[in-house]
Design an enzyme around this catalytic site. Sequence first.
Site, PDB file in Angstrom:
ATOM      1  CG  HIS A   1      53.073  37.962  37.393  1.00 49.45           C
ATOM      2  ND1 HIS A   1      53.215  38.916  38.369  1.00 49.45           N
ATOM      3  CD2 HIS A   1      54.323  37.570  37.033  1.00 49.45           C
ATOM      4  CE1 HIS A   1      54.523  39.095  38.603  1.00 49.45           C
ATOM      5  NE2 HIS A   1      55.204  38.291  37.803  1.00 49.45           N
TER       6      HIS A   1
ATOM      7  CD  GLU B   1      49.550  38.586  39.050  1.00 46.08           C
ATOM      8  OE1 GLU B   1      50.382  38.037  39.797  1.00 46.08           O
ATOM      9  OE2 GLU B   1      49.786  39.644  38.434  1.00 46.08           O
TER      10      GLU B   1
ATOM     11  CG  HIS C   1      51.103  42.855  38.092  1.00 46.76           C
ATOM     12  ND1 HIS C   1      51.910  41.747  38.087  1.00 46.76           N
ATOM     13  CD2 HIS C   1      51.695  43.763  37.278  1.00 46.76           C
ATOM     14  CE1 HIS C   1      52.960  41.975  37.312  1.00 46.76           C
ATOM     15  NE2 HIS C   1      52.855  43.188  36.812  1.00 46.76           N
TER      16      HIS C   1
ATOM     17  CD  GLU D   1      50.286  43.806  42.309  1.00 47.88           C
ATOM     18  OE1 GLU D   1      49.446  42.896  42.167  1.00 47.88           O
ATOM     19  OE2 GLU D   1      51.486  43.698  41.981  1.00 47.88           O
TER      20      GLU D   1
HETATM   21 ZN    ZN Z   1      51.726  40.012  39.278  1.00 45.81          ZN
END
Ligand code: ZN
Length: 388
Positions: free
Chosen positions: A165, A168, A258, A334
């Site tokens: 992604h 990010e 992420h 994350e």
């Molecule tokens: Zn992500």
Amino acid sequence: MSITISSAFDAGNIRVISQSGDTVELEIVTDHLSDFYQWFHFRLAGAGGREVTLKITNCGKSAYPDGWPGYQACMSLDREDWVRVPGTSFADGTLTIRFTPETDCVWLAYFAPYSMERHHDLVSTVAALPGVDYRILGQTLDGQDIDCLTIGEGELTVWLYARQHPGESMAEWWMEGALEKLVDSDDPVSRVLRRDCTFHIVPNMNPDGSRRGHLRTNAAGTNLNREWHNPSAEKSPEVLYVRNAMDEEPPLFAMDIHGDEAIPANFLAGFEGIPSLTERQSELFKLFSNTLERVSPDFQTRQGYEIPPKGQANMSMSTTQLAERFGAVSMTLEMPFKDNGDLPDEIYGWSPERSKYLAGACLDALHAILPELRDYAAVRGKKVEVAA
Ligand code: ZN
């Protein structure tokens, strides 16, 4: 001088809707061929010393509306030091950024950007060091290379990959921290990791989305982290190339890096819902997670995503796919766009530097669980052979 807002540069994203004096209405542009949007990055010129009000009016329908309450925009004068703007507020779907720029040329972004130019600096610098192998895994739809660095000569295969992604960007700051530590020949943890493990590292899995200023997709509007069960050269070549390389050198341990828009904490997501889950595989994930929590005050295990019941994992995601396919101890890390609420920083919020320190802590935790991973490698070896 009147205000000029521009975003025609690497990872730029904004559209000017209207301007009245020192108040500007803006919108974030969707990812190409996709409805996702949340990443913004633009330059504000000509407003030095005057209070400006920037209103991003389409935040209510962005990919993660919960990302805006409690969020503060990132601002830089020199594109090196990114501070938070305290005068950021969210109401009725509009993010308002009110502040007085110190100079006639300031930069704003959703998070400190990690440009493709910086990516090339990082990859080239590390690739030039002794004991590092560099290769291209394939090319993206925009014709950019998927870079892979291989470090270490041990039997335990580790894959680290980031920025599926692209918005990010903290994920690639984490990568910079991981690479700097791994190539530090004075760091005893890295010396042991390089002796016992072989690291395959993909610092940026989505260069096209990164350069285009996307939040979540590649040049074809594909969310790469929903393609791992069935990647294709047309829609998701990035995943196809990386997964093919993993089939050649199956990960025993893997981290997918992420950022999370809403939750003000660092946390891991695992693979609890995969069909072939074993107790040992699950225990090792927990062991790593608990070890990281003890090592880093910036990591915690209370907050995170809901855990799916057994057999109900989404197998299109890399973490679950690698856990099922290779019996890997795989995980999604994350990091917050906002801050770590347990240890907040008023000036910077969550930041590039803190992302880099967290990467160091992850490697320390990996080192701490090496004996258990080594034991697991023997069991896991059988599973990979059966699958082949
Ligand atoms: Zn992500």
